[in-house]
Design a protein around this motif. Sequence first.
Motif, PDB file in Angstrom:
ATOM      1  N   VAL A   1      41.523  53.471   1.632  1.00  0.00           N
ATOM      2  CA  VAL A   1      42.437  53.623   2.772  1.00  0.00           C
ATOM      3  C   VAL A   1      43.850  53.760   2.226  1.00  0.00           C
ATOM      4  O   VAL A   1      44.242  53.024   1.321  1.00  0.00           O
TER       5      VAL A   1
ATOM      6  N   CYS B   1      43.010  52.181  10.097  1.00  0.00           N
ATOM      7  CA  CYS B   1      42.476  52.288   8.735  1.00  0.00           C
ATOM      8  C   CYS B   1      41.127  52.999   8.710  1.00  0.00           C
ATOM      9  O   CYS B   1      40.796  53.679   7.733  1.00  0.00           O
TER      10      CYS B   1
ATOM     11  N   GLY C   1      40.221  55.380  10.778  1.00  0.00           N
ATOM     12  CA  GLY C   1      40.319  56.724  11.329  1.00  0.00           C
ATOM     13  C   GLY C   1      39.900  56.824  12.781  1.00  0.00           C
ATOM     14  O   GLY C   1      39.710  57.928  13.300  1.00  0.00           O
ATOM     15  N   GLN C   2      39.764  55.699  13.477  1.00  0.00           N
ATOM     16  CA  GLN C   2      39.366  55.726  14.883  1.00  0.00           C
ATOM     17  C   GLN C   2      40.532  56.112  15.790  1.00  0.00           C
ATOM     18  O   GLN C   2      40.323  56.585  16.906  1.00  0.00           O
TER      19      GLN C   2
ATOM     20  N   GLN D   1      44.839  57.746  15.543  1.00  0.00           N
ATOM     21  CA  GLN D   1      45.824  58.392  14.687  1.00  0.00           C
ATOM     22  C   GLN D   1      47.162  57.669  14.804  1.00  0.00           C
ATOM     23  O   GLN D   1      47.499  57.125  15.853  1.00  0.00           O
TER      24      GLN D   1
ATOM     25  N   GLU E   1      45.057  57.872   5.830  1.00  0.00           N
ATOM     26  CA  GLU E   1      43.951  58.589   5.192  1.00  0.00           C
ATOM     27  C   GLU E   1      42.828  57.618   4.865  1.00  0.00           C
ATOM     28  O   GLU E   1      43.062  56.546   4.296  1.00  0.00           O
ATOM     29  N   THR E   2      41.612  57.997   5.233  1.00  0.00           N
ATOM     30  CA  THR E   2      40.420  57.248   4.862  1.00  0.00           C
ATOM     31  C   THR E   2      39.614  58.090   3.881  1.00  0.00           C
ATOM     32  O   THR E   2      39.402  59.281   4.110  1.00  0.00           O
TER      33      THR E   2
END
Length: 452
Positions: free
Chosen positions: A128, A177, A179-180, A182, A189-190
Amino acid sequence: SIRWLEDYLKSFPGAVIFVTHDRYFLDVIATRIIEIDQGKAYSHPGNYTAYLESKAIRQQIAGQTERRRQRFLRTELEWVRSGVKARGTKSRHRMDQFYAVEGLEAPPEEREMDLLIPPAPDLGNVVVELEGAGVNVGTAAHPRWLFRHLDFSLRPGQCTGIVGRNGVGKTTLLKLCLGQIQPTEGTAETGKRVKVNYIDQTRMQLDGTGSLLDEISDGNEKVQFGNQTLGARAYLRRFLFNDQRINERVDLLSGGERARLMLAKVLKNGGNLIVLDEPTNDLDLQSLRMLEEAVADFDGSVLVVSHDRYFLDRICDQIIAFEDNGVTVQAGNYSYYLEKRQAREAAQRAQAAAYAQLNSPKQKSSSGKPRKLTLAERKELESIEGTILSAEEEVSKLESQLNDPEFQAENFNDIPGLVKKLEAAKAKTAALYARWEELEAVAGSAGPQTGS
């Protein structure tokens, strides 16, 4: 809130009775611990650490007593089996003693969860990565920022704890973290090779309408444990569910049992990023310790939101803290974060006091100008960074020694003295930071100074 409660109870003149699994709280506040075990109550004077020592001694004594009982029974059983003639020549008292000892109840065996996490698949260099990230839950006209300008990196093998008051945005940060959601600003970035295992805060991943076997394996006798296949019954036994309970309904389980079942259900899926959102709320002390050991041995990365400071101390090597003035990212465990936070707060208080002193009439010259640094103070300011560095190196050296098991074993009698030395070194470092801030404040208020 917990720290405030601890400070309040320390000075509370009355008696306090509390039920908690918060081991940090027990260590700080408790003066006696009552343990309920196998239908019996055991009283242990002292705090949580003293309780652990007392319980270990109690179990050791019980184990030794049971071994002596078994030796006596083996000896007497040989005599009983030696024949009627031999029994007739022996005292009836010996037979009575044999049956009395045979009827004694053996100490119950303390069962522990055999909590294992499947090996983590390989991760890339990035798990992450947040750069200047912020989340606004308000509107453009009326913004409400949960956090802003957050830089954070989670690397393979790291365990990061997220702490803060309820409602400040910890779960929102988890979603960012993963990505669920924005970010409103900045980037998140994951890693592409990340496979997530998420234990949510409300335990909503339990269906709750079927049996234990339905939850774990959809009613099948086999479960997929990472890349392996295990028997469902054997797997559930690892989490202290015996075969008689395997078809029991989930909605009849206690809170602690539901938490254990959630761990059994989610952790078997493997993954290389485990996310724990308040995982310790319903776990008992024994289960907490097993979860800590499993997470500590896990090769992947871990994100954990928790109020359990003892848990964070044992497993985390990085802390993200939601504070009143923003979000702080600090390397180290929770105790180290607290230490650094207290040093920052002490420095801020010293700086505020220095500014207040400078702005008072006594700190101004007869011409109304703020005072300047003396020659000795200027020399002190020039060298104080090096002094602080040396003091921090001394603290790091002492901490390394005290955290080294071999050093502890070889220098056991010196540990108390080294602990006092470490505390003194930390206090000295904090005082140096405060003095640095004070000198900088004086120099800044006086403007550029020329040599005398």
